[in-house]
Design a protein around this motif. Structure first.
Motif, PDB file in Angstrom:
ATOM      1  N   TRP A  36       0.858  -1.192   0.000  1.00 42.67           N
ATOM      2  CA  TRP A  36       0.000   0.000   0.000  1.00 42.67           C
ATOM      3  C   TRP A  36       0.894   1.242   0.000  1.00 42.67           C
ATOM      4  N   TYR A  37       0.519   2.178  -0.841  1.00 47.54           N
ATOM      5  CA  TYR A  37       1.134   3.491  -0.862  1.00 47.54           C
ATOM      6  C   TYR A  37       0.028   4.507  -0.644  1.00 47.54           C
ATOM      7  N   THR A  50       4.500  -2.890   2.872  1.00 48.90           N
ATOM      8  CA  THR A  50       4.572  -3.964   1.886  1.00 48.90           C
ATOM      9  C   THR A  50       4.622  -5.308   2.592  1.00 48.90           C
ATOM     10  N   TYR A  94      -3.258   3.619  -2.380  1.00 47.20           N
ATOM     11  CA  TYR A  94      -3.139   2.824  -3.593  1.00 47.20           C
ATOM     12  C   TYR A  94      -2.603   1.438  -3.278  1.00 47.20           C
ATOM     13  N   CYS A  95      -3.245   0.453  -3.859  1.00 48.11           N
ATOM     14  CA  CYS A  95      -2.739  -0.909  -3.780  1.00 48.11           C
ATOM     15  C   CYS A  95      -1.615  -1.072  -4.804  1.00 48.11           C
ATOM     16  N   TYR A  96      -0.647  -1.868  -4.446  1.00 49.00           N
ATOM     17  CA  TYR A  96       0.577  -2.031  -5.255  1.00 49.00           C
ATOM     18  C   TYR A  96       0.921  -3.505  -5.357  1.00 49.00           C
ATOM     19  N   LYS A  97       1.390  -3.873  -6.525  1.00 48.57           N
ATOM     20  CA  LYS A  97       1.831  -5.255  -6.744  1.00 48.57           C
ATOM     21  C   LYS A  97       3.143  -5.241  -7.501  1.00 48.57           C
ATOM     22  N   ARG A  98       4.076  -6.065  -7.061  1.00 49.92           N
ATOM     23  CA  ARG A  98       5.325  -6.241  -7.807  1.00 49.92           C
ATOM     24  C   ARG A  98       5.521  -7.725  -8.063  1.00 49.92           C
ATOM     25  N   GLU A 104       5.623  -3.661 -12.025  1.00 51.29           N
ATOM     26  CA  GLU A 104       4.790  -3.041 -11.007  1.00 51.29           C
ATOM     27  C   GLU A 104       3.406  -2.691 -11.549  1.00 51.29           C
ATOM     28  N   TRP A 106      -0.508  -0.858 -10.236  1.00 50.20           N
ATOM     29  CA  TRP A 106      -1.164   0.001  -9.257  1.00 50.20           C
ATOM     30  C   TRP A 106      -2.679  -0.077  -9.410  1.00 50.20           C
TER      31      TRP A 106
END
Length: 116
Positions: A36-37, A50, A94-98, A104, A106
């Motif tokens: 999350w950002y 994270t 914002y949800c984040y995925k790597r 990446e 968003w």
């Protein structure tokens, strides 16, 4: 197609709690680092927390002890439990995925507003 869909934002009084959720589709969720950002008005987007595929967590100093990130791989969902909210926590989250190839993604964001 990768999608990240956040929910759970809203208006809360200072000292209150909220839980954000992010459902991910596309890819193999359990292999990804999720996070999350947040971005407050007029400010840059900053890391909140994270969680890796192995469950290792990392938090911004400003939220340590108040926010908890977790994931449910069976539901392709990452959560952010927020307690003791402060007005300065007001932001779009914002949800984040790597992925394992460091690609990446968003989500579109969910607004959290903490009133005094």
């Amino acid at each position: 197609q990768v999608q990240l869909v956040e929910s759970g934002g809203g208006l809360v009084q200072a000292g209150g709690s909220l839980r954000l959720s992010c459902v991910a589709s596309g890819g193999i969720f359990r292999l990804n680092t999720m996070g999350w950002y947040r971005q407050a008005p007029g400010k840059q987007r900053d890391l909140v927390a994270t969680i890796t595929s192995g469950g290792t967590t990392n938090y911004a100093d400003s939220v340590k002890g108040r926010f908890t990130i977790s994931r449910d791989n069976a539901k392709n969902t990452v959560y952010l439990q927020m307690i003791s909210l402060k007005p300065e926590d007001t932001a779009v989250y914002y949800c984040y995925k790597r992925t394992i190839t460091n690609t990446e993604y968003w989500g579109k964001g969910t607004l959290v507003t903490v009133s005094t």
